[in-house]
Write a protein that holds these residues in place. Structure first.
Motif, PDB file in Angstrom:
ATOM      1  N   GLU A   1     -21.312 -27.654   4.564  1.00 39.10           N
ATOM      2  CA  GLU A   1     -19.988 -27.308   4.020  1.00 39.10           C
ATOM      3  C   GLU A   1     -19.419 -26.070   4.708  1.00 39.10           C
ATOM      4  O   GLU A   1     -18.241 -26.036   5.080  1.00 39.10           O
TER       5      GLU A   1
ATOM      6  N   ASP B   1     -16.065 -25.817   6.940  1.00 32.66           N
ATOM      7  CA  ASP B   1     -15.003 -24.854   6.642  1.00 32.66           C
ATOM      8  C   ASP B   1     -14.662 -24.015   7.878  1.00 32.66           C
ATOM      9  O   ASP B   1     -13.484 -23.813   8.199  1.00 32.66           O
TER      10      ASP B   1
ATOM     11  N   GLN C   1      -9.244 -21.658   4.190  1.00 29.93           N
ATOM     12  CA  GLN C   1      -9.374 -20.293   3.669  1.00 29.93           C
ATOM     13  C   GLN C   1     -10.838 -19.874   3.579  1.00 29.93           C
ATOM     14  O   GLN C   1     -11.179 -18.729   3.904  1.00 29.93           O
ATOM     15  N   ALA C   2     -11.693 -20.782   3.150  1.00 30.92           N
ATOM     16  CA  ALA C   2     -13.127 -20.478   3.089  1.00 30.92           C
ATOM     17  C   ALA C   2     -13.672 -20.227   4.497  1.00 30.92           C
ATOM     18  O   ALA C   2     -14.497 -19.329   4.704  1.00 30.92           O
TER      19      ALA C   2
ATOM     20  N   LYS D   1     -12.748 -16.746   5.606  1.00 30.89           N
ATOM     21  CA  LYS D   1     -13.617 -15.738   4.986  1.00 30.89           C
ATOM     22  C   LYS D   1     -14.969 -15.680   5.687  1.00 30.89           C
ATOM     23  O   LYS D   1     -15.524 -14.600   5.908  1.00 30.89           O
TER      24      LYS D   1
ATOM     25  N   TYR E   1     -11.161 -23.970   9.935  1.00 31.08           N
ATOM     26  CA  TYR E   1     -10.410 -22.745  10.193  1.00 31.08           C
ATOM     27  C   TYR E   1     -10.087 -22.616  11.678  1.00 31.08           C
ATOM     28  O   TYR E   1      -8.938 -22.355  12.056  1.00 31.08           O
TER      29      TYR E   1
ATOM     30  N   ALA F   1      -8.130 -29.566   3.844  1.00 31.23           N
ATOM     31  CA  ALA F   1      -7.665 -28.896   2.626  1.00 31.23           C
ATOM     32  C   ALA F   1      -7.499 -27.406   2.881  1.00 31.23           C
ATOM     33  O   ALA F   1      -8.291 -26.787   3.594  1.00 31.23           O
ATOM     34  N   THR F   2      -6.471 -26.844   2.300  1.00 32.31           N
ATOM     35  CA  THR F   2      -6.192 -25.419   2.449  1.00 32.31           C
ATOM     36  C   THR F   2      -7.384 -24.583   2.010  1.00 32.31           C
ATOM     37  O   THR F   2      -7.698 -23.562   2.627  1.00 32.31           O
ATOM     38  N   GLU F   3      -8.068 -25.019   0.953  1.00 30.43           N
ATOM     39  CA  GLU F   3      -9.226 -24.263   0.463  1.00 30.43           C
ATOM     40  C   GLU F   3     -10.317 -24.178   1.522  1.00 30.43           C
ATOM     41  O   GLU F   3     -10.973 -23.152   1.669  1.00 30.43           O
ATOM     42  N   SER F   4     -10.510 -25.262   2.271  1.00 30.18           N
ATOM     43  CA  SER F   4     -11.536 -25.275   3.312  1.00 30.18           C
ATOM     44  C   SER F   4     -11.174 -24.304   4.430  1.00 30.18           C
ATOM     45  O   SER F   4     -12.026 -23.560   4.920  1.00 30.18           O
TER      46      SER F   4
END
Length: 123
Positions: free
Chosen positions: A108, A112, A44-45, A48, A116, A39-42
């Motif tokens: 998690e 992530d 991006q996280a 970060k 990335y 997932a894109t959210e993963s």
């Protein structure tokens, strides 16, 4: 002595249902393991996290810079190593290494960060 026909058929149906369910779970598992993109959210996280915790020693993207006094590999190089897999990265991040600070990540966060790094493959 043989089982009544109804009882034998019930067991046959239960067995068939179990085999069908196991087959469906196997197919679902193989489908998810076959290159599904995280997932894109993963991702991006994970970026970060890399910016916050890793960027002082590692170049975390293709154009990134890092501290000049370190020999830490850049994340693009790590992602493109033939030995780099999701499992290999997760195991590495759970293990203690003398040249790295002991960063404690949740499952998690680890996932992530791995997502990335793997997103940098072939950059």
């Amino acid at each position: 002595m043989s089982l009544p026909k109804l009882h034998r058929n019930t067991w046959l149906h239960v067995g068939a249902a179990i085999l069908l369910a196991l087959g469906a779970m196997l197919l679902i598992r193989l489908h998810n393991a076959g290159g599904a993109t995280p997932a894109t959210e993963s991702v991006q996280a994970g970026r970060k996290l890399a910016e916050a915790w890793c960027s002082s020693c590692h170049a975390i993207d293709a154009g990134g810079s890092r501290a000049q006094t370190t020999t830490a590999p850049d994340f693009v190089a790590v992602a493109n190593m033939p030995s780099t897999t999701e499992l290999a990265l997760k195991v590495f991040l759970q293990s203690s290494h003398p040249t790295m600070p002991n960063v404690v990540l949740t499952a998690e966060q680890r996932g992530d960060l791995v997502n990335y790094i793997l997103s940098l493959k072939h950059i």
